[in-house]
Design an enzyme around this catalytic site. Structure first.
Site, PDB file in Angstrom:
ATOM      1  CG  ASP A 199      -1.764   1.202   1.410  1.00 15.61           C
ATOM      2  OD1 ASP A 199      -2.675   1.238   0.424  1.00 15.61           O
ATOM      3  OD2 ASP A 199      -1.764   1.789   2.240  1.00 15.61           O
ATOM      4  CD  GLU A 234      -2.292   2.676  -3.378  1.00 21.19           C
ATOM      5  OE1 GLU A 234      -1.621   2.795  -2.365  1.00 21.19           O
ATOM      6  OE2 GLU A 234      -3.335   2.905  -3.596  1.00 21.19           O
TER       7      GLU A 234
HETATM    8  C1  GLC Z   1      -4.105   3.177  -0.061  1.00 21.14           C
HETATM    9  C2  GLC Z   1      -5.442   2.155  -0.255  1.00 21.14           C
HETATM   10  C3  GLC Z   1      -6.594   3.194   0.241  1.00 21.14           C
HETATM   11  C4  GLC Z   1      -6.384   4.005   1.536  1.00 21.14           C
HETATM   12  C5  GLC Z   1      -4.864   4.382   1.340  1.00 21.14           C
HETATM   13  C6  GLC Z   1      -4.356   4.633   2.972  1.00 21.14           C
HETATM   14  O1  GLC Z   1      -4.372   4.115  -1.312  1.00 21.14           O
HETATM   15  O2  GLC Z   1      -5.648   1.596  -1.458  1.00 21.14           O
HETATM   16  O3  GLC Z   1      -7.803   2.515   0.370  1.00 21.14           O
HETATM   17  O4  GLC Z   1      -7.363   4.672   1.966  1.00 21.14           O
HETATM   18  O5  GLC Z   1      -3.928   3.924   0.875  1.00 21.14           O
HETATM   19  O6  GLC Z   1      -4.147   3.643   3.521  1.00 21.14           O
END
Ligand code: GLC
Length: 577
Positions: free
Chosen positions: A237, A299
């Site tokens: 993440d 991500e």
């Molecule tokens: C990432 C996740 C998202 C979350 C953010 C903070 O972007 O995909 O859902 O709110 O991180 O953890």
């Protein structure tokens, strides 16, 4: 392992019938083949399916999905042809950010089940050749995490430096101008110790200090914990945000304001700092020390191909960085897709591209790419685009049914905190997180309870798994067909990918060719509401016959390359010889 950037251009004809100009083709030179060998790691050929566990299947009637619910639906995923599931966080959490605020990294939140349920999920999935990928929230914890509770307890607590604490600039003034992604200052004053802590996201999500070796060690142990329990890898993440400028330079302010009323800002000093890559290398060493080729998916909402490419390292960082540029084209533009697909296909790191269109943070593709009239057909076109390129595809639960974004109607119904802050400009992410649509029974088969965390969209009456599994023309059966072609047709499984480089805004066409077997497939996507008649000369690919077998649609079974007719938003997948 590494492919050099390619530049060779070949000539080929691809034209609308009646005018037959010659167009240039972007093709791989023979010395840099993209053919994938039989020793490829599993993730190069996998279809990855994201599950938002709150919304997939509730097994105990509390209105919230859980791990046993996922286990009970593995048969469906197997039937669809899924190879791996990525489950978003199911760890103990106050659920401010619905699991992305983790209070304990090595346990299961009781609302999702128990560790034994996780173990059973992994072993049942394994029986169906489905791997389980765990979400790894590295950037921040919950403010209820024991680490943070200790850290905030006093300035000289041994864990103080596990988070990012700074003095204010002056009375009532945060250390600098950094803004949270979710609105307002990224600094919150903690009165008892009179210092500010940094949080890229919600106030309840303090950032870990990755400069601290103890933090690094503790977080590496988290990875080992889940690998030891059979995780096939991690989706990491917010990985580009692990480090902040230690000198706290102010970020540049851009014109205008965002949906939360804050000034627009360039996150120059908190995104993509070079130190991130040192940590990615450590992550990779850890997964590489386990058998079975565990994968790292990041991500990576990277602003451009050069930042995305850096995520691969020298094949010593992330194997599958998610490509947000492709996800967010946000219009059916053949030209934009062609450019971006080529760009990542050519990435100088030789990395495997990884695409998706929808996820738990993105509005669903059914309406984002749909035109309001042909949405189901466009859903099939997007499925073809996702599943017939060289990239490893990632799906989001329900996209195979044509689930649509269903926003809350009233502000008081919004669950996602950013939706409350941004209402009505930004209604938050509830709309793309609604319960999976299984059938026409109560709560669309998602839950037997009376109190669902989010309501079932009205579209469930028509768009549900039970109905679509039975309907040969459904979006579900379209996905299933293409996934199976991807697995069985050598060109779609292993082939090089060559965009037919004609400057057409309307039709995206490419050739996949498996150099071992010479199996060759032409994919044509009509991104307009008009019929198209097209002519292809694929002789440069060694294609001799001017007719091919139509794999999709199944009839007519033969098509002539001199006149391929594609219906509005239609697709053709043709095996040529
Ligand atoms: C990432 C996740 C998202 C979350 C953010 C903070 O972007 O995909 O859902 O709110 O991180 O953890």
């Amino acid at each position: 392992m590494f492919r050099a950037a390619r530049s060779t251009l070949l000539l080929l004809t691809f034209s609308v019938v009646l005018s037959i100009p010659e167009y240039r083709v972007h093709a791989a030179p023979p010395e840099t083949p993209k053919t994938q060998s039989s020793y490829d790691p599993w993730w190069k050929h996998a279809v990855v399916y994201e599950i938002y566990p709150r919304s997939f299947q509730d097994s105990n009637g509390d209105g919230i999905g859980d791990l046993n619910g996922i286990t009970s639906r593995l048969g469906y995923l197997h039937d669809l042809g899924i190879d791996a599931i990525w489950i978003t966080p199911f760890f103990p959490s106050p659920q401010v950010d619905f699991g992305y605020d983790i209070a304990d990294y090595t346990a299961v939140d009781p609302q999702f089940g128990t560790m034994a349920d996780f173990d059973r999920l992994v072993s049942e999935a394994k029986k169906r050749n489905i791997r389980v990928i765990v979400d790894y929230v590295a950037n921040h914890t919950s403010d209820q995490n024991a680490w943070f509770k200790e850290s905030r307890s006093s300035r000289d607590n041994p864990k103080r430096d596990w988070y990012v604490w700074r003095d204010g600039k002056g009375p009532g003034e945060p250390p600098n101008n950094w803004y949270s992604w979710f609105g307002r200052s990224a600094w919150t004053l903690d009165s008892p110790t009179n210092q500010y802590y940094y949080h890229y996201f919600y106030v309840q999500q303090p950032d870990l200090n990755w400069r601290n070796p103890e933090v690094q060690r503790a977080m590496y142990d988290v990875m080992r914990f889940w690998l030891n329990r059979g995780a096939a890898g991690f989706r990491i993440d917010a990985v580009s945000r692990l480090f902040e400028d230690p000198n706290l330079h102010d970020d540049p302010i851009l014109p205008g304001r965002n949906a939360y009323g804050d000034p627009n800002i360039e996150h120059k000093y908190t995104d993509n700092l070079p130190e991130v890559h040192d940590i990615l290398k450590e992550f990779r060493k850890i997964v590489d020390s386990y058998p079975g080729n565990p994968v790292l998916i990041s991500e990576a909402d990277q602003p451009n191909i050069s930042e995305l490419t850096k995520m691969y390292g020298k094949n010593d960082e992330i194997q599958l960085p998610m490509d947000f540029q492709i996800a967010d084209v946000n219009k059916l533009s053949a030209r934009d897709f062609r450019r971006l697909l080529n760009e990542v296909d050519d990435n100088s790191a030789g990395g495997q591209p990884h695409y998706f269109f929808s996820n738990h943070d993105q509005r669903r593709q059914w309406d984002r790419y749909g035109d309001g009239v042909h949405n189901d057909q466009i859903a099939k076109l997007m499925a073809t685009l996702l599943l017939t390129t060289r990239a490893t595809p990632q799906m989001y639960y329900g996209e195979e049914l044509g689930m649509r974004t269903t926003d809350p109607v009233r502000k008081e119904d919004v669950k996602d905190p950013v939706g409350k802050l941004g209402w009505p400009v930004d209604k938050g992410r509830d709309g793309e997180r609604t319960p999976m649509q299984w059938d026409k029974s109560k709560n669309a088969g998602f839950s037997s309870g009376n109190n669902l965390w989010l309501p079932v969209p009205p579209s469930a009456a028509q768009y549900n798994a039970k109905a679509e599994v039975r309907d040969p023309n459904s979006i579900f059966n379209f996905y299933k067909k293409i996934i199976s072609l991807r697995r069985t047709v050598p060109a779609l499984r292993n082939g090089d990918q060559t965009m037919l480089d004609f400057d057409d805004q309307n039709v995206l066409a490419y050739v996949r060719k498996d150099t071992k077997t010479d199996d060759t497939v032409l994919v044509v996507l009509n991104m307009t509401a008009q019929n198209k008649s097209l002519k292809f000369d694929l002789s440069k690919f060694g294609v001799k016959e001017n007719s091919g077998n139509s794999l999709v649609p199944a009839s007519p079974s033969k098509v002539s390359l001199d006149n391929i007719s594609v219906e509005p938003f239609g697709v053709k997948i043709v095996q040529v010889h």
